[in-house]
Design a protein around this motif. Structure first.
Motif, PDB file in Angstrom:
ATOM      1  N   THR A 137       5.278  -7.135  -6.655  1.00 21.94           N
ATOM      2  CA  THR A 137       4.826  -7.220  -7.989  1.00 21.94           C
ATOM      3  C   THR A 137       4.094  -8.543  -7.765  1.00 21.94           C
ATOM      4  O   THR A 137       3.038  -8.286  -8.908  1.00 21.94           O
ATOM      5  CB  THR A 137       6.020  -7.105  -9.364  1.00 21.94           C
ATOM      6  N   GLU A 159       0.679  -7.669  -6.953  1.00 16.28           N
ATOM      7  CA  GLU A 159       0.323  -5.995  -8.122  1.00 16.28           C
ATOM      8  C   GLU A 159      -0.567  -7.285  -9.206  1.00 16.28           C
ATOM      9  O   GLU A 159      -1.618  -7.558  -8.948  1.00 16.28           O
ATOM     10  CB  GLU A 159       0.384  -5.542  -8.524  1.00 16.28           C
ATOM     11  N   TRP A 185       1.211  -1.209   0.418  1.00 11.63           N
ATOM     12  CA  TRP A 185       0.182  -2.341  -0.105  1.00 11.63           C
ATOM     13  C   TRP A 185      -1.088  -1.904   0.405  1.00 11.63           C
ATOM     14  O   TRP A 185      -1.922  -2.121  -0.819  1.00 11.63           O
ATOM     15  CB  TRP A 185       0.787  -3.351   0.921  1.00 11.63           C
ATOM     16  N   LEU A 243      -1.200  -0.093  -2.478  1.00  8.24           N
ATOM     17  CA  LEU A 243      -1.987  -1.053  -3.462  1.00  8.24           C
ATOM     18  C   LEU A 243      -3.251  -1.332  -3.688  1.00  8.24           C
ATOM     19  O   LEU A 243      -4.365  -1.537  -4.939  1.00  8.24           O
ATOM     20  CB  LEU A 243      -0.737  -2.054  -3.734  1.00  8.24           C
ATOM     21  N   TYR A 261      -6.871  -1.682  -6.263  1.00 13.85           N
ATOM     22  CA  TYR A 261      -7.725  -2.257  -7.211  1.00 13.85           C
ATOM     23  C   TYR A 261      -9.578  -2.489  -6.212  1.00 13.85           C
ATOM     24  O   TYR A 261      -9.452  -3.669  -6.632  1.00 13.85           O
ATOM     25  CB  TYR A 261      -6.727  -3.589  -7.409  1.00 13.85           C
TER      26      TYR A 261
END
Length: 145
Positions: free
Chosen positions: A64, A67, A90, A93, A97
Motif C-alpha cells: 500500500t 503504491e 510488485w 504494480l 504505474y
C-alpha cells in the motif's frame, strides 16, 4: 522513471543499512516492514495471528505504501525479504504505474562477520524485537560442508 527498489536478504546482511543510505542520499522514502509492525504491536493487532495472515498483512502494508508513492509519481525503497511471489506482485504494480522493480539481494560472504552482525545487532525499532538473540541456524544461514 519511477522505481521500486527492494533490498532483500537474510538478517544481518546489510539491507537496512543500504536502504537507509540510499534513501538519505536520494530523498526517496524507505519503507521497512519491521517499523510498520513495531507501530502495530502495542495495539494488540498482531496477537494471535497465524503466520500466513501475519505475512499477508506485512506485505499488504508495504504494498500500500509503495503504491501510494507510485500514484504520486515517485519511487519507493523497501527493506524486507522478497519472495518470488512478492517480486511478481510488485513488478506488476510498478509496470501499472509506468515504473520498474529493482531487487538488490544483500549477502554477507564472511561468515564470522555475519555472526558478529547478528549477535551485536541493535536496531532500536520502537515496539519491535531485536533479532540479535537468534541462533545461526535460525536465521536461515547454512554452513557449507
Amino acid at each position: 522513471m519511477k522505481q521500486i527498489i527492494a533490498f532483500t536478504g537474510l538478517p544481518g546482511t546489510g539491507k537496512s543499512t543500504l536502504a537507509e543510505q540510499l534513501a538519505t542520499e536520494t530523498g526517496v522514502p524507505a519503507f521497512a516492514g519491521d517499523w510498520l509492525l513495531g507501530a502495530l504491536r502495542p495495539h494488540g493487532v498482531l496477537g494471535g495471528l497465524e503466520r500466513p495472515a501475519f505475512l499477508a498483512m506485512y506485505y499488504d502494508l508495504l504494498g500500500t505504501l509503495i503504491e501510494r508513492q507510485l500514484m504520486l509519481g515517485q519511487s519507493a525503497i523497501v527493506d524486507c525479504l522478497v519472495s518470488a511471489e512478492i517480486a511478481e506482485r510488485w513488478e506488476e504494480l510498478a509496470v501499472a504505474y509506468g515504473g520498474r522493480l529493482r531487487i538488490v539481494e544483500c549477502v554477507c560472504s564472511d561468515e564470522d562477520q555475519h555472526r558478529r552482525r547478528l549477535h551485536g545487532r541493535r536496531r532500536g525499532i520502537p515496539g519491535w524485537h531485536e533479532v540479535g538473540g537468534i541462533t545461526w541456524s535460525g536465521c536461515g544461514v547454512s554452513t557449507p560442508s
